[in-house]
Write an enzyme that holds these catalytic residues in place. Sequence first.
Site, PDB file in Angstrom:
ATOM      1  N   CYS A  77      17.027 -12.142  17.213  1.00  8.37           N
ATOM      2  CA  CYS A  77      16.917 -13.243  17.911  1.00  8.37           C
ATOM      3  C   CYS A  77      16.674 -12.797  19.291  1.00  8.37           C
ATOM      4  O   CYS A  77      16.433 -13.639  20.151  1.00  8.37           O
ATOM      5  CB  CYS A  77      18.031 -14.337  17.925  1.00  8.37           C
ATOM      6  SG  CYS A  77      19.629 -13.528  18.428  1.00  8.37           S
ATOM      7  N   SER A  88      17.255 -21.388  12.645  1.00 10.60           N
ATOM      8  CA  SER A  88      16.075 -21.529  13.323  1.00 10.60           C
ATOM      9  C   SER A  88      15.961 -22.828  14.021  1.00 10.60           C
ATOM     10  O   SER A  88      17.040 -23.576  13.900  1.00 10.60           O
ATOM     11  CB  SER A  88      14.875 -21.646  12.254  1.00 10.60           C
ATOM     12  OG  SER A  88      15.468 -22.604  11.302  1.00 10.60           O
ATOM     13  N   GLU A 122      22.190 -18.047   2.369  1.00 12.75           N
ATOM     14  CA  GLU A 122      21.948 -17.932   0.664  1.00 12.75           C
ATOM     15  C   GLU A 122      21.232 -16.618   0.366  1.00 12.75           C
ATOM     16  O   GLU A 122      21.063 -16.220  -0.603  1.00 12.75           O
ATOM     17  CB  GLU A 122      21.277 -19.141   0.133  1.00 12.75           C
ATOM     18  CG  GLU A 122      20.012 -19.612   0.560  1.00 12.75           C
ATOM     19  CD  GLU A 122      19.819 -20.247   1.860  1.00 12.75           C
ATOM     20  OE1 GLU A 122      20.901 -20.056   2.688  1.00 12.75           O
ATOM     21  OE2 GLU A 122      18.870 -20.928   2.266  1.00 12.75           O
ATOM     22  N   GLU A 149       7.929 -18.431  17.354  1.00 14.18           N
ATOM     23  CA  GLU A 149       8.555 -17.042  17.003  1.00 14.18           C
ATOM     24  C   GLU A 149       8.215 -16.603  15.742  1.00 14.18           C
ATOM     25  O   GLU A 149       8.163 -17.145  14.676  1.00 14.18           O
ATOM     26  CB  GLU A 149      10.150 -17.631  16.731  1.00 14.18           C
ATOM     27  CG  GLU A 149      10.908 -16.430  16.443  1.00 14.18           C
ATOM     28  CD  GLU A 149      12.625 -16.860  16.097  1.00 14.18           C
ATOM     29  OE1 GLU A 149      12.670 -17.840  15.347  1.00 14.18           O
ATOM     30  OE2 GLU A 149      13.464 -16.370  16.730  1.00 14.18           O
TER      31      GLU A 149
HETATM   32  P1  NAD Z   1      17.385 -20.740   8.954  1.00 17.17           P
HETATM   33  O1  NAD Z   1      17.574 -22.013   9.638  1.00 17.17           O
HETATM   34  O2  NAD Z   1      16.492 -20.851   7.743  1.00 17.17           O
HETATM   35  O3  NAD Z   1      18.863 -20.734   8.142  1.00 17.17           O
HETATM   36  C1  NAD Z   1      20.028 -20.760   8.871  1.00 17.17           C
HETATM   37  C2  NAD Z   1      21.172 -21.386   8.049  1.00 17.17           C
HETATM   38  O4  NAD Z   1      20.959 -22.979   7.883  1.00 17.17           O
HETATM   39  C3  NAD Z   1      21.537 -20.895   6.585  1.00 17.17           C
HETATM   40  O5  NAD Z   1      22.702 -20.844   6.299  1.00 17.17           O
HETATM   41  C4  NAD Z   1      20.570 -21.873   5.734  1.00 17.17           C
HETATM   42  O6  NAD Z   1      21.288 -22.035   4.466  1.00 17.17           O
HETATM   43  C5  NAD Z   1      20.705 -23.212   6.607  1.00 17.17           C
HETATM   44  N1  NAD Z   1      19.702 -24.144   6.520  1.00 17.17           N
HETATM   45  C6  NAD Z   1      18.341 -23.884   6.226  1.00 17.17           C
HETATM   46  N2  NAD Z   1      17.634 -24.872   5.933  1.00 17.17           N
HETATM   47  C7  NAD Z   1      18.334 -25.921   6.243  1.00 17.17           C
HETATM   48  C8  NAD Z   1      18.441 -27.573   6.344  1.00 17.17           C
HETATM   49  N3  NAD Z   1      17.033 -28.007   5.945  1.00 17.17           N
HETATM   50  N4  NAD Z   1      19.353 -28.285   6.461  1.00 17.17           N
HETATM   51  C9  NAD Z   1      20.737 -27.664   6.593  1.00 17.17           C
HETATM   52  N5  NAD Z   1      20.846 -26.346   6.595  1.00 17.17           N
HETATM   53  C10 NAD Z   1      19.860 -25.519   6.543  1.00 17.17           C
HETATM   54  O7  NAD Z   1      17.611 -19.530   9.634  1.00 17.17           O
HETATM   55  P2  NAD Z   1      17.445 -18.026   9.036  1.00 17.17           P
HETATM   56  O8  NAD Z   1      15.806 -17.810   8.718  1.00 17.17           O
HETATM   57  O9  NAD Z   1      18.336 -17.709   8.466  1.00 17.17           O
HETATM   58  O10 NAD Z   1      17.476 -16.970  10.531  1.00 17.17           O
HETATM   59  C11 NAD Z   1      16.654 -16.579  11.402  1.00 17.17           C
HETATM   60  C12 NAD Z   1      16.520 -17.726  12.489  1.00 17.17           C
HETATM   61  O11 NAD Z   1      17.738 -17.544  13.195  1.00 17.17           O
HETATM   62  C13 NAD Z   1      15.457 -17.171  13.561  1.00 17.17           C
HETATM   63  O12 NAD Z   1      14.986 -18.400  14.149  1.00 17.17           O
HETATM   64  C14 NAD Z   1      16.390 -16.447  14.731  1.00 17.17           C
HETATM   65  O13 NAD Z   1      15.820 -16.781  16.009  1.00 17.17           O
HETATM   66  C15 NAD Z   1      17.741 -17.432  14.490  1.00 17.17           C
HETATM   67  N6  NAD Z   1      19.020 -16.725  15.154  1.00 17.17           N
HETATM   68  C16 NAD Z   1      19.461 -17.022  16.475  1.00 17.17           C
HETATM   69  C17 NAD Z   1      20.358 -16.368  16.990  1.00 17.17           C
HETATM   70  C18 NAD Z   1      20.906 -16.868  18.114  1.00 17.17           C
HETATM   71  O14 NAD Z   1      22.120 -16.472  18.699  1.00 17.17           O
HETATM   72  N7  NAD Z   1      20.050 -17.755  19.065  1.00 17.17           N
HETATM   73  C19 NAD Z   1      20.869 -15.445  16.137  1.00 17.17           C
HETATM   74  C20 NAD Z   1      20.464 -15.136  15.038  1.00 17.17           C
HETATM   75  C21 NAD Z   1      19.442 -15.699  14.489  1.00 17.17           C
END
Ligand code: NAD
Length: 500
Positions: free
Chosen positions: A284, A229, A179, A384
């Site tokens: 990441c 995350s 979002e 992290e």
């Molecule tokens: P986030 O977990 O906050 O959000 C990711 C997605 O999940 C979004 O689309 C969001 O709308 C949804 N979401 C958020 N909270 C939710 C909930 N309670 N229930 C259901 N859906 C929910 O992550 P972010 O802040 O957008 O991204 C950063 C994180 O992503 C970091 O921890 C990073 O390490 C990780 N990441 C990992 C990789 C990998 O390949 N391992 C790659 C890129 C990013």
Amino acid sequence: MSQQQRVKLFIDGEFIESASTKSIPVTNPATQEVLCETPLATDDEMKRAFASAKEAFKTWKEVPVSERARVMMRYQALLKEHHDEIAEILAKETGKTFDDAKGDVWRGIEVVEQAANIPALTMGETAENVARGIDTYSYIQPLGVCTGITPFNFPAMIPLWMFPMAIACGNTFILKPSEQDPMTPTRLAELFAEAGAPKGVLQVVHGAKEQVDFLLNHPEIRAISFVGSVPVGQYIYRTGTENLKRVQAFAGAKNHCVIMPDANKKTVVNNLVGASVGAAGQRCMAISVAVFVGKSKEWIPELAEELAKVKPGAWDDENAAYGPLISPAAKQRVLDLIQKGKEEGAECLVDGSDCKVEGFPDGNWVGPTFFSKVTKEMTIYQQEIFGPVLCAVEVDTLEEALELVNSNPYGNGTSIFTTNGASARKYQHEVEVGQVGINIPIPVPLPFFSFTGWKNSFFGDLHAYGKQAIRFYSETKTITARWPESEIDNEGPNMTIKLQ
Ligand code: NAD
């Protein structure tokens, strides 16, 4: 996109305004200017997206694989043609520098190239005469409606990890992008439609937890691909598998770089600067812990000097090394962790907490930050940080470095800098991390391999892109066939499980 305009949903082949009364502002992280709003799709819109994806699957799965490949070829060509335009949208909504934004788009295009290879990737196996007159062969068939939930930090690359591979396999796909930066994935969907993807094959629904929960709980959605995350990844994996879905959940990281004293100092310093604070540390695969082995700790002051020279700036500032953090909340979280590091006794050699960028007083800036004397017990080591913060840990031997890295709960990426092949071989073999770089700081595999994080950085079995993605997004059907030449071959009832 004009101010306050809402991004559109992509449902049943149409880009439509959401009827939702709820939305989230998307801001330029360098200025706080509102760029657009992300609507939170209504229940009815989510249902329509699923119904359209389900309907489209009936015909898309019958489209010959070479035609599916041609859609991907046209898509790849269009993405290349619009590469800089997509990168500009991406840079504005994420704050990434233009060059880094171009890299984000390019790494996604490479996956589309891989998806265009789908005929060769989905060939099954055959064996003749597995028993007398009997042949066995297998086919790869699609699953049905699949879905992807993506994070803010790679709004082009990560959606492109998912839907091109899934759709090339013959599935239909519902994407729920972050979002925080929905304009880039929406543009990707527009170009996908322009490439000739039939109506309903891809749907884009915007929203947050409620919309994700709809997808997680929908009984007919077959597979969920998530990147984000750790807590959300664990929730997605638990709920999705509880609901009997196939799930791959890529999560957070704490990536260590081990520096051997025989490494080349200049190479180490140059590589560590970019790998730790590039993209404001919001990768990441960023290096967040530098493990100095033995005498290599003497290079810490020089690394600090180089890190202190790095300056963040706006996306179109050619001299900026990286941009702002995605949101004021993300910035505050990083500042709190820096403060915690100081309180817990780490030595802050470079402090970016009070970072200012001329002309952008409201940006979510954090300058490069470098801590030495970091220990395993400290919060800045355990969590992290997802900001431009590097922690230095000192150990005496390679064995100690291995023990440290292997005791860390994350396992996304790691690297070793050395000129000694035996040290590199030992590290590569013994380290419990899924992606290892040798004299390469950020070892992200190209799409003919797979993106293979381990431990708390990944929940599931089959990883993103490469051959593993084909297996994730498909079923294998194995056929055992006998074609008797005459009725004489028919020997009456066979009461055993023996084939011959
Ligand atoms: P986030 O977990 O906050 O959000 C990711 C997605 O999940 C979004 O689309 C969001 O709308 C949804 N979401 C958020 N909270 C939710 C909930 N309670 N229930 C259901 N859906 C929910 O992550 P972010 O802040 O957008 O991204 C950063 C994180 O992503 C970091 O921890 C990073 O390490 C990780 N990441 C990992 C990789 C990998 O390949 N391992 C790659 C890129 C990013």
